[in-house]
Enzyme design. Structure first.
Site, PDB file in Angstrom:
ATOM      1  N   SER A 128       0.830  -1.203   0.000  1.00  0.00           N
ATOM      2  CA  SER A 128       0.000   0.000   0.000  1.00  0.00           C
ATOM      3  C   SER A 128       0.861   1.247   0.000  1.00  0.00           C
ATOM      4  O   SER A 128       1.970   1.258   0.542  1.00  0.00           O
ATOM      5  CB  SER A 128      -0.873  -0.005   1.259  1.00  0.00           C
ATOM      6  N   TYR A 158      -1.563  -0.376  10.594  1.00  0.00           N
ATOM      7  CA  TYR A 158      -1.857  -1.049   9.329  1.00  0.00           C
ATOM      8  C   TYR A 158      -0.705  -0.835   8.342  1.00  0.00           C
ATOM      9  O   TYR A 158      -0.152  -1.781   7.785  1.00  0.00           O
ATOM     10  CB  TYR A 158      -3.168  -0.529   8.733  1.00  0.00           C
ATOM     11  N   LYS A 162       2.300  -3.501   6.558  1.00  0.00           N
ATOM     12  CA  LYS A 162       2.662  -3.608   5.137  1.00  0.00           C
ATOM     13  C   LYS A 162       4.158  -3.353   4.971  1.00  0.00           C
ATOM     14  O   LYS A 162       4.852  -4.066   4.242  1.00  0.00           O
ATOM     15  CB  LYS A 162       1.843  -2.610   4.308  1.00  0.00           C
TER      16      LYS A 162
END
Lengths: 679, 679
Positions: A128, A158, A162
């Site tokens: 991301s 989050y 990643k």
């Protein structure tokens, strides 16, 4: 890629995963879906299958379950992995970080360990743009638009998961064991939109964090208004600039990356690619585009800036454009159009009130789907798209089994079945089409072909259903591709079966198209056994037929061509009377698609011991009335129910003056409608 | 901290963990050690126990084993966690990164989840200065010495796991669930040195990555020479500067952090502290210091710089100095001295050839230790520091059991036992010391106190052993603290038992000190039952005693004071002869410590059916000869073995002219030696 190789897609039931699976199939790959469904729905999988016309292996497992994952790698020859599975809500990640680290990182570590064990060397990882963090932190715009070289500094758990997973994969690829590992890191910008079919999109759960899902909920009245966080940024309209990418373009990016990794052969690689359009749009641009799609202005309000928000997060997608030969082709207008279609047709995503399903015969490809409207309840299974149950209150109105094996048993007298590709009898299973002779399965005493032979529509798992609800009615679509040569029938035939279930009625619409070849023969009906007596037997049911005309048959039960009358169309079915006759309601309609006809009442049936009346109507020219004298199966005996089977004339294909009713030519559509009403 | 609260120490058997456990105990904390021993040894734990004189809970589990970890939290009231457990070899981490991420990160995530489940809110995490990466990357020395604010950029998987775990703990502490979590991040610089006792240090496995362990191996000849990677750095001698911290200082830093976290009460905290000296030393400084400790110049060679090495990585420890009131006190000279002691006394760390142990009576506190020299084999258990087995080839020479329960059974006739605190009989269990009367357990027919009562040295698990091997001999030390009042004896008594095991001989040395009180009584012996007949019975064993004088006893088996002769000191033990007599070898030695005496031969025993001769000698003035007529236990009967029990005079404490032999005053040492030889 050799025929037997599979692509394992983790999180394949999710928003981006499901769209990517479709692209995989379209590009000749064979996907296996793994998903723990913690944040997604199996309905997405069944809709994918409906779209791509195939079943594929699905496993509901958690990636942290090493032994379950290992079993899949043992069973299938997996060449590559596309790894989506992850928790992905930024806000939630700050509340329950440990769950994010556990699920995302442990899941990945476990996946990599199993891949190493089975020597799987190719992985595409769903990363991301959040890994970049606030790229304005450098005090200038040297990293705007954002290139892959931009230093990473994720600002929430989050994003950190990643980032960490990227590091882990990088270190593995740098190790000896990973020297020939091929890793594609795909950094998504802002995925939006939905599948143009309106069948797939982001399942709206909870309060959306993202602009468009939120707008969509405003549009359907689920949220009052959109909040725009600050309009004093240095953009053309003062709102922040982001890079919105259509989920279809994003999905295609995965195929491009996978192809790239396959192309470079056996040398190892670790490489990051931005997946973005390179074109920034402001919040307001997106708002206007979506309003255009909806066709009206949506309420919004400008509020204070949100901490952490920055002016511009646009991708520099050049690397992907050049190396992967991939480029985003769709803009925010298409995305908004597709999202609005998805939203209006699935306002609550895959959640539909009063619709539930559960596995039937221990097989996700055969589920029992239950629909409720007030005290009216209908059950349908994928196996044959069969009507398994109709009931009003506690009164059961059709014969049905509680388990899959009974349906597969040879003693099943076609309970609730949809009969295809050719209902009723064909003399000796023979017919001629365009001068070519065909021999079908002879499954009735080795002579006639009855109800299409041994592997008819009723003995296959149908794709779907696609379930929607509006105007107090369920719209339930199943699909079947009946293969050329099955039981001897020519040509691949696609049939879509539309059930419409309203209060105390079911409407069935058949729609078949020839996918290849010049022509084939089709004659479809539903074979439900009704019993409105409120007891075990249909004796003394009172009938009122729409006609007294029927086809006389020879001793092989094949029409002689002669039409006769039964005398009165009104009678009581006493125990000494029995029927297995083809009645004629319209001698002159020989069209292949009868759906434009008015529904004509074929049978009205009632019983002194019951308040319920059944009315069967159809657009078809004939119907078989069968008093169920041959029933002898698990839990049901002779005369447990009767059938009204609207259809074309019995054995029509072998009668020149009737055959047009059943010959489907290419580019034509076979159509017919049946309605069951209870009063 | 309430009495019942424990500190869970993960990786407590490791280098830094083991030293920290000692500091914990010294500071009144109650540790529980969890370690999977993947990279450490249980011997470290038993050495800790030897050092701190206590047993504590140890669990061999992997932190990724959630249920095993949960059981510990269920069983104990754990107030805080000190988390060391991790793989820690930088070089290895680049080869098998996934194992590092799996072990270090998953282990921590799992630990945190269990802590949350049990509401444990305090954790001290073992991080590393490697998280800072190359602090010279900023192009200037703004971050030298390195402060906690220095941006992190670890350059290897090991360092990344530490960095990621810091992030995870930080995010958890930022979450609602973690709002009252107290997290101390301790970033170590270069830990060196060992425990001053020489009992604990870094277990040398494989090729050391670090300067000092490598030097140590050069010093003992295991490596040819030290390679110094570059001497053209801008330091006073051209070699790179690092911050070396003594492991003892480091361990103390953990106590300081723990105390700090306890002090701040219930408010949450996430804080990093550097643990370093703040004083940089060059590679060459350390080399010289170690050479000084060794006492000679060690070979070295200057080679090319190592990629990734930088000039200066010195800590800025001010934050820890001020906030934790902790300061490194030891320098590299002490560290080198301690390391050298550890290395010389344990050249192969905890690994010793021909020494093995296994659990006995399913209890790590009672292990069976087996020592082999050629065909000579000796087994000793922690329970009583008992000699469980002596054999030459296949011939068993003493009576012993194969399991712990037999040793604990009341029918065990003191097989191989070390008898204390007072061997043999004390009349009616009564004696007077400094005018004070004492009543001991009366375990012989409710009259005399025999072999110290019900809970003597032989019925307690001894600490240790500390096993070392040199000059072809095993040196095996056990330790016992016999508590004041046990069976009625006054004062806490520390006894260290030194076994020396050489080819075909065992030497036993007893050394006891009074830990408190004015005086007590001591009389120690070993109670092995010998059988050199090569058969089941000792009958017809030929004896040659060092004396024919023995103490006459009354019908309570208590000496009358009269000394008599048995006639000839040479005899054959025919079945009609039996002994249970106290023989006198020296009437005039009444010292409490007899170890300065020559070993005097007490018994020479041989047997016509065996080639093996036993010689028992001792420094003590008497010995009990017992022909084992009372044996009646699992697998052994009457006359299965005979005992020679060197000791002080029988009941000496109650005979004014003998009592000096057994009265131990404070600051004195009780001592005695026994030797068993086989020819």
């Amino acid at each position: 890629m050799s025929e037997s190789e599979y692509i394992l897609v983790t999180g394949g039931a999710g928003y981006i995963g499901s769209h990517t699976v479709i692209e995989l199939v379209d590009n000749g790959y064979k996907p296996i879906i793994v998903d723990n469904l913690s944040n997604s729905s199996y309905d997405a999988v069944s809709r994918i299958e409906f779209i791509v016309d195939q079943h594929f292996p699905f496993f509901r497992i958690d990636l942290r379950d090493s032994s379950a994952l290992t079993k899949i790698f043992e069973k299938y020859n997996i060449s590559s992995v596309i790894h989506f599975a992850a928790l992905k809500a930024v806000g939630e990640s700050t509340k329950i970080p440990i769950d994010y680290y556990d699920n995302n990182i442990n899941g990945t570590i476990n996946l990599v360990k199993v891949m190493q064990k089975f020597n799987v060397k190719t992985i595409v990882f769903s990363s991301s743009a959040t890994v970049y963090g606030d790229v304005t932190r450098f005090g200038d715009d040297r990293y705007i638009p954002i290139p892959e070289e931009c230093p990473m500094d994720p600002t929430n758990p989050y994003g950190k998961t990643k980032y960490m997973i990227e590091q882990i994969l990088k270190d593995v690829s740098n190790s000896d064991a990973g020297s020939d590992l091929k890793v594609a890191i795909l950094r998504y910008f802002n995925p939006i939109g939905a599948h143009p079919s309106g069948l797939l999109g982001e399942n709206p759960l909870g309060i959306p964090n993202n602009l468009l899902p939120y707008l969509a909920q405003v549009a359907i009245g689920k949220r009052e208004k959109l909040s725009i966080f600050g309009n004093d940024y240095a953009s053309h309209d003062g709102t922040p600039i982001r890079d919105y990418i259509h989920v279809i373009d994003l999905a295609k990016g995965h195929i491009a990356a996978l192809n790239y990794l396959h192309k470079i052969g056996n040398s190892g690689l670790y490489r990051e690619w931005n997946l973005g359009t390179g074109k920034g749009s402001t919040v307001f641009d997106v708002y206007l585009s979506f309003c255009k799609a909806v066709g009206r202005e949506l309420p919004y309000e400008v509020v204070a800036r949100r901490s952490g928000d920055v002016l511009d997060l646009t991708a520099k997608p050049d690397r992907a454009n050049e190396e992967l030969q991939w480029k985003a082709e769709l803009g925010i207008d298409e995305a908004c159009k597709d999202l609005w279609k998805w939203t209006t047709e699935n306002p609550f995503g895959f959640q539909i009130d009063n619709y539930q399903w559960k596995e039937f015969s221990d097989d996700l490809n055969d589920r029992l789907h239950t629909f409720k409207i007030d005290n009216f309840k209908v059950g349908i299974i994928n196996y044959g798209a069969t009507i398994q149950n109709i009931q009003i209150g506690d009164q059961l109105l059709v014969c049905g089994f509680d388990n899959g094996s009974d349906y597969k048993s040879s003693s099943n007298p076609y309970f609730g079945a949809n009969i295809g590709r050719f209902a009723n009898r064909i003399k000796h299973g023979k017919f001629t089409l365009n001068g070519k002779k065909y021999q079908l399965s002879q499954n009735e005493g080795d002579k006639n072909c009855l109800h299409s032979g041994f592997n008819g529509f009723d003995k296959q798992n149908w794709y779907g259903p696609i379930v929607k609800f509006n105007d107090d009615k369920f719209k339930v679509d199943f699909k079947l591709i009946d293969k050329d040569g099955n039981d001897g029938f020519p040509g691949d035939l696609e049939t879509i079966l539309h059930y419409i279930i309203g209060y105390k009625f079911i409407e069935i619409e058949y729609e078949s198209k020839l996918l290849n070849g010049e022509s084939t023969i089709v004659n479809l009906t539903n074979h439900s056994y009704f019993n409105i007596s409120n007891g075990d037997s249909i004796d003394d049911t009172e009938f009122e037929l729409g006609t007294d005309q029927y086809l006389k048959v020879d001793d092989e039960l094949i029409p002689t061509g002669e039409i006769a009358s039964i005398g009165s169309a009104k009678f009581t079915l006493t125990s000494d009377k029995s029927f297995d006759n083809c009645f004629i309601v319209n001698e002159n309609d020989d069209r292949i698609d009868t759906r434009s006809n008015e529904l004509k009442q074929l049978v009205k049936a009632s019983h002194k011991d019951s308040k319920i009346t059944l009315i069967v109507s159809s657009t078809d020219p004939a119907f078989q009335l069968y008093s169920g004298d041959g029933i002898n199966t698990d839990g049901f005996k002779k005369r447990s129910g009767f059938c009204v089977e609207p259809s074309r004339f019995l054995n029509a294909i072998n009668q020149p003056n009737w055959s047009k009713q059943v010959i489907l030519k290419k580019d034509e559509t076979y159509g017919g409608k049946i309605k069951y009403e209870f009063k």
